[in-house]
Design a protein around this motif. Structure first.
Motif, short mmCIF file in Angstrom:
data_model
loop_
_atom_site.label_atom_id
_atom_site.label_comp_id
_atom_site.label_asym_id
_atom_site.label_seq_id
_atom_site.Cartn_x
_atom_site.Cartn_y
_atom_site.Cartn_z
N GLY A 68 41.95 43.05 34.62
CA GLY A 68 42.20 43.54 35.96
C GLY A 68 42.87 42.47 36.80
O GLY A 68 43.82 41.83 36.38
N VAL A 69 42.35 42.26 38.02
CA VAL A 69 42.94 41.26 38.90
C VAL A 69 42.18 39.94 38.83
O VAL A 69 42.45 39.01 39.58
N VAL A 70 41.19 39.87 37.96
CA VAL A 70 40.40 38.65 37.85
C VAL A 70 40.58 38.06 36.45
O VAL A 70 41.21 38.63 35.58
N VAL A 71 40.01 36.90 36.27
CA VAL A 71 40.17 36.19 35.01
C VAL A 71 39.28 36.79 33.94
O VAL A 71 38.10 37.05 34.17
N GLY A 72 39.85 37.02 32.75
CA GLY A 72 39.03 37.49 31.66
C GLY A 72 38.26 36.37 31.00
O GLY A 72 38.65 35.21 31.06
N GLY A 73 37.13 36.71 30.35
CA GLY A 73 36.31 35.70 29.69
C GLY A 73 35.30 35.10 30.65
O GLY A 73 34.95 35.69 31.67
N TYR A 132 48.40 28.57 44.42
CA TYR A 132 48.68 28.15 45.78
C TYR A 132 48.41 29.24 46.80
O TYR A 132 48.03 28.96 47.94
N CYS A 133 48.60 30.50 46.41
CA CYS A 133 48.47 31.61 47.35
C CYS A 133 47.08 31.72 47.96
O CYS A 133 46.92 32.30 49.05
N THR A 134 46.07 31.20 47.29
CA THR A 134 44.70 31.35 47.78
C THR A 134 44.06 30.02 48.17
O THR A 134 42.88 29.99 48.51
N ARG A 171 54.22 32.25 50.09
CA ARG A 171 52.91 32.63 49.58
C ARG A 171 52.90 34.16 49.45
O ARG A 171 53.68 34.85 50.10
N TYR A 172 51.98 34.66 48.63
CA TYR A 172 51.87 36.10 48.38
C TYR A 172 50.43 36.53 48.61
O TYR A 172 49.50 35.77 48.38
N TYR A 173 50.28 37.77 49.05
CA TYR A 173 48.95 38.30 49.35
C TYR A 173 48.27 38.66 48.03
O TYR A 173 48.51 39.71 47.45
N SER A 174 47.42 37.77 47.57
CA SER A 174 46.84 37.87 46.24
C SER A 174 45.74 38.94 46.19
O SER A 174 44.98 39.11 47.15
N THR A 256 42.94 32.62 52.32
CA THR A 256 42.56 31.59 51.36
C THR A 256 41.05 31.62 51.10
O THR A 256 40.27 32.11 51.93
N PHE A 257 40.66 31.09 49.93
CA PHE A 257 39.23 31.14 49.62
C PHE A 257 38.48 30.10 50.46
O PHE A 257 39.03 29.09 50.88
N ARG A 258 37.23 30.38 50.69
CA ARG A 258 36.42 29.59 51.61
C ARG A 258 35.71 28.45 50.87
O ARG A 258 35.18 28.64 49.78
N VAL A 259 35.74 27.28 51.49
CA VAL A 259 34.92 26.15 51.04
C VAL A 259 34.03 25.82 52.22
O VAL A 259 34.44 25.13 53.16
#
Length: 307
Positions: A68-73, A132-134, A171-174, A256-259
């Motif tokens: 899907g839109v996330v990482v497999g495994g 970079y987009c996130t 940048r792109y809207y991921s 962007t993702f939150r830290v």
């Protein structure tokens, strides 16, 4: 290890460079540490949120995902605070020096990590994206150092990169960003990135590498991984770290993702470089040798002749 000056040129041109055997001496220790961290994460009551002296981290996260839109495994994020081998590697391996010399950064700071374990299956791949987009940092010297902790053949989920895609200014809207945000001039539609990745005019490089090899990638480089389709038992394991160079600035926004540790820290100023109090330098370029004047050179030569 011997440094090849050509690596810098390849990185600047293609957005990625192969570093054969760069971490062959570290690969076994790193994969053993990763296995320990993943096992600890599943223990009831294990403390996921830990201090780390080299960079504030998000809590440890280990997840199983399928396509899907996330990482497999299996994806493990922010592992470095959970086993001393990782801090040892950051401080004592050639990683930071390689990052600095190839990107041209005079100071290199560690940021964070992402680890991937792919056992096999049709949905074991990673879709096209760039990191970079996130990211809540901005700049051109924000590389990814990806290390193979297992041999990676053509059926072992090799990385695939789009050559030269790091020169894209947008940048792109991921799909991995929060949903419901508008497409803006700053964040173009994700379909545009996908079109670049799949264009018949794009050059796509598939990276079959040995255990201990590394790829240094620009964070704007479009990349993916194939699923692991090998019929033999095994897994593809990688350790991917992110670094901050001279031009890195703090630039969080809703996409962007939150830290949380950084967002709540008063030392972090939007538009400013990360402070050394939170991100101590891991490597600094040596100062240039003093210039030798023509007169001094001539005098030295005369003295040598007289003697």
């Amino acid at each position: 290890m011997r440094f090849d000056p050509g690596w810098k040129q390849v990185y600047e041109r293609d957005g990625v460079v192969h570093l054969p055997g760069a971490f062959a001496d570290w690969a076994d220790r790193l994969v053993e540490a990763l296995d320990r961290v993943i096992a600890k994460s599943r223990e009831p009551g294990y403390l996921l949120d830990r201090d780390f002296p080299l960079a504030p981290q998000n809590p440890l996260s280990v997840s199983e995902a399928k396509g899907g839109v996330v990482v497999g495994g299996t994806m493990a994020l922010s592992v470095v605070a959970h086993d001393p081998v990782f801090e040892d590697w950051i401080l004592h391996s050639p990683a930071a020096e390689l990052v600095g010399r190839i990107t041209g950064s005079h100071v290199v700071r560690y940021w964070t990590d992402a680890c991937f374990v792919k056992h096999g299956g049709a949905e074991d791949g990673t879709p096209w994206h760039n990191d970079y987009c996130t990211w809540p940092f901005a700049g051109e010297q924000l590389p990814i150092l990806w290390i193979a902790l297992s041999d990676v053949g053509p059926e072992d989920a090799p990385l695939v990169t789009v050559r030269g895609s790091h020169t894209d200014p947008w940048r792109y809207y991921s799909p991995m960003s929060p949903p419901g945000l508008p497409v803006t001039d700053a964040y173009h539609p994700w379909d545009e990135l996908m079109a670049k990745a799949t264009s018949p005019d794009s050059i796509r490089d598939t990276w079959c590498v040995a255990k201990g090899d590394a790829l240094l990638m620009h964070s704007k480089l479009i990349h993916s991984s194939r699923p692991r389709t090998a019929s033999t038992p095994g897994r593809r394991v990688s350790f991917s770290t992110r670094w901050l160079g001279d031009d890195a600035i703090w630039a969080p926004d809703p996409y962007t993702f939150r830290v949380e540790r950084l967002l709540s820290d008063p030392l972090m100023k939007v538009g400013s470089a990360p402070p050394a109090a939170l991100f101590p330098p891991i490597w600094s370029a040596p100062p240039p040798a003093p210039a030798t004047t023509a007169a001094a050179t001539a005098a030295a030569a005369a003295g040598a002749s007289a003697g």
